[in-house]
Design a protein around this motif. Sequence first.
Motif, PDB file in Angstrom:
ATOM      1  N   ASN A  53      28.288   2.537  41.324  1.00  0.00           N
ATOM      2  CA  ASN A  53      26.984   2.424  42.237  1.00  0.00           C
ATOM      3  C   ASN A  53      25.699   2.831  41.321  1.00  0.00           C
ATOM      4  OD1 ASN A  53      25.580   1.617  44.552  1.00  0.00           O
ATOM      5  ND2 ASN A  53      25.450   3.688  45.149  1.00  0.00           N
ATOM      6  N   THR A  54      25.583   2.238  40.094  1.00  0.00           N
ATOM      7  CA  THR A  54      24.643   2.929  39.514  1.00  0.00           C
ATOM      8  C   THR A  54      23.743   1.566  38.657  1.00  0.00           C
ATOM      9  OG1 THR A  54      23.560   4.530  37.841  1.00  0.00           O
ATOM     10  CG2 THR A  54      25.878   3.174  37.362  1.00  0.00           C
ATOM     11  N   LYS A  65      17.534   7.517  36.517  1.00  0.00           N
ATOM     12  CA  LYS A  65      17.779   7.275  37.954  1.00  0.00           C
ATOM     13  C   LYS A  65      19.203   6.880  38.024  1.00  0.00           C
ATOM     14  CE  LYS A  65      16.114   5.055  41.838  1.00  0.00           C
ATOM     15  NZ  LYS A  65      15.525   3.881  42.445  1.00  0.00           N
ATOM     16  N   LYS A  66      19.991   7.620  38.464  1.00  0.00           N
ATOM     17  CA  LYS A  66      21.597   7.496  38.588  1.00  0.00           C
ATOM     18  C   LYS A  66      21.929   6.640  39.882  1.00  0.00           C
ATOM     19  CE  LYS A  66      25.681  10.151  38.285  1.00  0.00           C
ATOM     20  NZ  LYS A  66      26.338  11.644  38.224  1.00  0.00           N
ATOM     21  N   GLU A  67      21.281   6.766  40.914  1.00  0.00           N
ATOM     22  CA  GLU A  67      21.700   6.122  42.099  1.00  0.00           C
ATOM     23  C   GLU A  67      20.928   4.516  42.165  1.00  0.00           C
ATOM     24  OE1 GLU A  67      23.947   6.991  44.175  1.00  0.00           O
ATOM     25  OE2 GLU A  67      24.182   8.767  43.000  1.00  0.00           O
ATOM     26  N   THR A  69      20.222   1.314  44.472  1.00  0.00           N
ATOM     27  CA  THR A  69      20.051   0.644  45.834  1.00  0.00           C
ATOM     28  C   THR A  69      19.725  -0.954  45.546  1.00  0.00           C
ATOM     29  OG1 THR A  69      18.709   2.498  45.950  1.00  0.00           O
ATOM     30  CG2 THR A  69      19.702   1.779  47.902  1.00  0.00           C
TER      31      THR A  69
END
Length: 72
Positions: A53-54, A65-67, A69
């Motif tokens: 999810n990266t 920025k790891k996350e 969306t």
Amino acid sequence: MYYRIRELREDKGLTQKQIGELLNMSQTGYNQYEIGKNDIPTKILIQLADLYNTSVDYLLERTDKKEFTKEK
């Protein structure tokens, strides 16, 4: 070179063998990516980004920025 894929794998408590199986490859083949001996093909980068999810940019150290969306 690809220390982030190792870091993410370890954070999830997965082994190289388990990731290799998810990617339909051997543990040895996957290990070559983690140590930077082989470049990671785009298809595999996308699979890893989805798994963790990266973003591919995070895996390639183009962002911190790891996350990730997905925009809807």
